[in-house]
Scaffold this motif. Structure first.
Motif, PDB file in Angstrom:
ATOM      1  N   UNK A 114     -15.499  -1.926  12.925  1.00 51.54           N
ATOM      2  CA  UNK A 114     -15.726  -3.268  12.393  1.00 51.54           C
ATOM      3  C   UNK A 114     -15.438  -4.273  13.500  1.00 51.54           C
ATOM      4  N   UNK A 115     -15.874  -5.505  13.376  1.00 48.24           N
ATOM      5  CA  UNK A 115     -15.616  -6.496  14.429  1.00 48.24           C
ATOM      6  C   UNK A 115     -14.120  -6.641  14.680  1.00 48.24           C
ATOM      7  N   UNK A 116     -13.731  -6.597  15.937  1.00 44.64           N
ATOM      8  CA  UNK A 116     -12.319  -6.730  16.296  1.00 44.64           C
ATOM      9  C   UNK A 116     -11.587  -5.408  16.313  1.00 44.64           C
ATOM     10  N   UNK A 117     -12.276  -4.301  16.020  1.00 42.47           N
ATOM     11  CA  UNK A 117     -11.632  -2.996  15.963  1.00 42.47           C
ATOM     12  C   UNK A 117     -11.991  -2.215  17.231  1.00 42.47           C
ATOM     13  N   UNK A 118     -11.016  -1.555  17.833  1.00 43.65           N
ATOM     14  CA  UNK A 118     -11.240  -0.773  19.039  1.00 43.65           C
ATOM     15  C   UNK A 118     -11.854   0.571  18.665  1.00 43.65           C
ATOM     16  N   UNK A 119     -12.664   1.198  19.537  1.00 40.93           N
ATOM     17  CA  UNK A 119     -13.383   2.434  19.209  1.00 40.93           C
ATOM     18  C   UNK A 119     -12.503   3.610  18.795  1.00 40.93           C
ATOM     19  N   UNK A 120     -11.312   3.766  19.140  1.00 44.18           N
ATOM     20  CA  UNK A 120     -10.509   4.936  18.770  1.00 44.18           C
ATOM     21  C   UNK A 120      -9.701   4.762  17.490  1.00 44.18           C
ATOM     22  N   UNK A 121      -9.679   3.586  16.927  1.00 44.48           N
ATOM     23  CA  UNK A 121      -8.834   3.305  15.762  1.00 44.48           C
ATOM     24  C   UNK A 121      -9.471   3.822  14.471  1.00 44.48           C
ATOM     25  N   UNK A 122      -8.653   4.148  13.471  1.00 42.61           N
ATOM     26  CA  UNK A 122      -9.205   4.571  12.176  1.00 42.61           C
ATOM     27  C   UNK A 122      -9.898   3.401  11.474  1.00 42.61           C
ATOM     28  N   UNK A 123     -10.713   3.722  10.479  1.00 45.46           N
ATOM     29  CA  UNK A 123     -11.443   2.691   9.734  1.00 45.46           C
ATOM     30  C   UNK A 123     -10.475   1.750   9.038  1.00 45.46           C
ATOM     31  N   UNK A 124     -10.904   0.511   8.897  1.00 45.22           N
ATOM     32  CA  UNK A 124     -10.059  -0.497   8.254  1.00 45.22           C
ATOM     33  C   UNK A 124      -9.873  -0.159   6.787  1.00 45.22           C
ATOM     34  N   UNK A 125      -8.665  -0.369   6.295  1.00 46.56           N
ATOM     35  CA  UNK A 125      -8.404  -0.135   4.877  1.00 46.56           C
ATOM     36  C   UNK A 125      -7.771  -1.376   4.281  1.00 46.56           C
ATOM     37  N   UNK A 126      -7.909  -1.467   2.983  1.00 48.19           N
ATOM     38  CA  UNK A 126      -7.441  -2.625   2.251  1.00 48.19           C
ATOM     39  C   UNK A 126      -6.653  -2.113   1.054  1.00 48.19           C
ATOM     40  N   UNK A 127      -5.521  -2.715   0.771  1.00 45.60           N
ATOM     41  CA  UNK A 127      -4.699  -2.302  -0.363  1.00 45.60           C
ATOM     42  C   UNK A 127      -4.609  -3.466  -1.353  1.00 45.60           C
ATOM     43  N   UNK A 128      -4.923  -3.179  -2.614  1.00 43.87           N
ATOM     44  CA  UNK A 128      -4.919  -4.205  -3.656  1.00 43.87           C
ATOM     45  C   UNK A 128      -3.933  -3.793  -4.741  1.00 43.87           C
ATOM     46  N   UNK A 129      -3.066  -4.710  -5.131  1.00 41.90           N
ATOM     47  CA  UNK A 129      -2.092  -4.445  -6.192  1.00 41.90           C
ATOM     48  C   UNK A 129      -2.553  -5.153  -7.460  1.00 41.90           C
ATOM     49  N   UNK A 130      -2.747  -4.378  -8.547  1.00 42.26           N
ATOM     50  CA  UNK A 130      -3.211  -4.933  -9.823  1.00 42.26           C
ATOM     51  C   UNK A 130      -2.183  -4.674 -10.909  1.00 42.26           C
ATOM     52  N   UNK A 131      -2.081  -5.608 -11.831  1.00 48.47           N
ATOM     53  CA  UNK A 131      -1.292  -5.401 -13.043  1.00 48.47           C
ATOM     54  C   UNK A 131      -2.265  -5.111 -14.175  1.00 48.47           C
ATOM     55  N   UNK A 132      -2.191  -3.911 -14.756  1.00 51.93           N
ATOM     56  CA  UNK A 132      -3.101  -3.539 -15.834  1.00 51.93           C
ATOM     57  C   UNK A 132      -2.293  -3.354 -17.118  1.00 51.93           C
ATOM     58  N   UNK A 133      -2.877  -3.717 -18.268  1.00 55.78           N
ATOM     59  CA  UNK A 133      -2.157  -3.541 -19.530  1.00 55.78           C
ATOM     60  C   UNK A 133      -1.995  -2.064 -19.858  1.00 55.78           C
ATOM     61  N   UNK A 134      -0.860  -1.732 -20.423  1.00 57.49           N
ATOM     62  CA  UNK A 134      -0.562  -0.367 -20.827  1.00 57.49           C
ATOM     63  C   UNK A 134      -0.088  -0.405 -22.273  1.00 57.49           C
ATOM     64  N   UNK A 135      -0.600   0.500 -23.079  1.00 55.17           N
ATOM     65  CA  UNK A 135      -0.291   0.506 -24.501  1.00 55.17           C
ATOM     66  C   UNK A 135       0.273   1.866 -24.884  1.00 55.17           C
ATOM     67  N   UNK A 136       1.340   1.860 -25.660  1.00 56.27           N
ATOM     68  CA  UNK A 136       1.927   3.099 -26.177  1.00 56.27           C
ATOM     69  C   UNK A 136       2.113   2.937 -27.682  1.00 56.27           C
ATOM     70  N   UNK A 137       1.609   3.908 -28.450  1.00 55.37           N
ATOM     71  CA  UNK A 137       1.700   3.858 -29.911  1.00 55.37           C
ATOM     72  C   UNK A 137       2.436   5.099 -30.388  1.00 55.37           C
ATOM     73  N   UNK A 138       3.557   4.891 -31.055  1.00 54.00           N
ATOM     74  CA  UNK A 138       4.349   5.980 -31.623  1.00 54.00           C
ATOM     75  C   UNK A 138       3.998   6.120 -33.092  1.00 54.00           C
ATOM     76  N   UNK A 139       3.593   7.319 -33.508  1.00 57.06           N
ATOM     77  CA  UNK A 139       3.352   7.630 -34.920  1.00 57.06           C
ATOM     78  C   UNK A 139       4.377   8.675 -35.328  1.00 57.06           C
ATOM     79  N   UNK A 140       5.119   8.391 -36.386  1.00 56.51           N
ATOM     80  CA  UNK A 140       6.206   9.271 -36.792  1.00 56.51           C
ATOM     81  C   UNK A 140       6.123   9.600 -38.277  1.00 56.51           C
ATOM     82  N   UNK A 141       6.457  10.849 -38.608  1.00 57.30           N
ATOM     83  CA  UNK A 141       6.536  11.259 -40.012  1.00 57.30           C
ATOM     84  C   UNK A 141       7.820  10.718 -40.636  1.00 57.30           C
ATOM     85  N   UNK A 142       8.845  10.513 -39.811  1.00 57.34           N
ATOM     86  CA  UNK A 142      10.133  10.011 -40.282  1.00 57.34           C
ATOM     87  C   UNK A 142      10.128   8.489 -40.276  1.00 57.34           C
TER      88      UNK A 142
END
Length: 199
Positions: A114-142
Motif C-alpha cells: 500500500x502507499x507508504x509501505x516498504x516492499x518487505x513488510x506484511x500487509x496492512x491490518x486494521x483492528x476495530x472494536x465493536x460493542x454488540x448486544x448480548x442476550x441471555x434467557x433463563x427458562x426454569x421449571x423451578x
C-alpha cells in the motif's frame, strides 16, 4: 473498508463486571450445575436447537436451560425461548441484556504494498472494536425470584398444542356448514306484471 477483508473476529477481553465478561461467563450467578447452556449463533438452525432443548428439558434431572446469543443471533435467541415456552408449559423466565466487546481484524486486499509501505513488510491490518448486544434467557421449571429484573412468570393461557381441535368437515364452497342455516332469505323474483306497475 472496500479494500479490506475481515480476517477474524474475537471477543475482546473486558474487565470483570456484570456487563462484560468472557465467553464462558454466565449472567446468572446462582445457576444450578445441571443447567443446559444453548449458545445460539447466527447460522444455527432453530429446529436443531429446539430438538436438543426439548429432549434435554424432558429429562427430570434438567431443571433449567439458558439460551444465549449476541449480535445478529439475538432475535433467534428470543424465538427459541418463546417456542420452548409454548411447548413446555409452566416455565419461569429471566432475561438479561448486556453488551460484549468484539474485536474484528481486517487485512488489506491487494497483495502489493500500500502507499507508504516498504516492499518487505506484511500487509496492512486494521483492528476495530465493536460493542454488540448480548442476550441471555433463563427458562426454569423451578420458581425464580419475581423481584429480580427481567423476570416473567409462566404463561397463564394454555399453548396452542393444548387447545382441543375443532372438527372440520369438507363441504363445497356455496354450501352452508352443518348446523348453519342460510344467512340469506330467499325471495321470489319479481314477475313482469309487478315490474309494469312500478314503472
Amino acid at each position: 473498508m472496500e479494500n479490506f477483508r475481515k480476517v477474524r473476529s474475537e471477543e475482546a477481553p473486558v474487565g470483570g463486571g456484570a456487563e462484560g465478561g468472557g465467553p464462558g461467563s454466565s449472567p446468572f450467578a446462582d445457576l444450578a450445575p445441571g443447567a443446559v447452556h444453548m449458545r445460539v449463533k447466527e447460522g444455527s438452525k432453530i429446529r436443531n436447537l429446539l430438538a436438543f432443548a426439548t429432549a434435554s428439558m424432558a429429562q427430570p434431572a434438567t431443571r433449567a436451560i439458558v439460551f444465549s446469543g449476541c449480535g445478529r443471533a439475538t432475535t433467534k435467541t428470543v424465538t427459541c425461548a418463546e417456542i420452548l415456552k409454548r411447548r413446555l408449559a409452566g416455565l419461569h423466565q429471566v432475561t438479561r441484556l448486556r453488551y460484549r466487546s468484539v474485536r474484528e481484524v481486517w487485512q488489506s486486499l491487494p497483495p502489493g504494498p500500500t502507499p507508504g509501505q516498504k516492499p518487505g513488510e506484511p500487509a496492512a491490518s486494521l483492528s476495530v472494536l465493536k460493542n454488540v448486544p448480548s442476550l441471555a434467557i433463563l427458562l426454569s421449571k423451578d420458581a425464580l425470584d419475581p423481584c429480580q429484573p427481567g423476570y416473567q412468570p409462566p404463561s397463564s393461557h394454555p399453548g396452542p398444542s393444548s387447545q382441543p381441535a375443532t372438527p372440520t368437515s369438507k363441504r363445497s364452497l356455496g354450501e352452508p356448514a352443518a348446523g348453519e342455516g342460510s344467512s340469506k332469505r330467499l325471495q321470489p323474483e319479481p314477475s313482469a306484471a309487478e315490474e309494469d306497475q312500478t314503472a
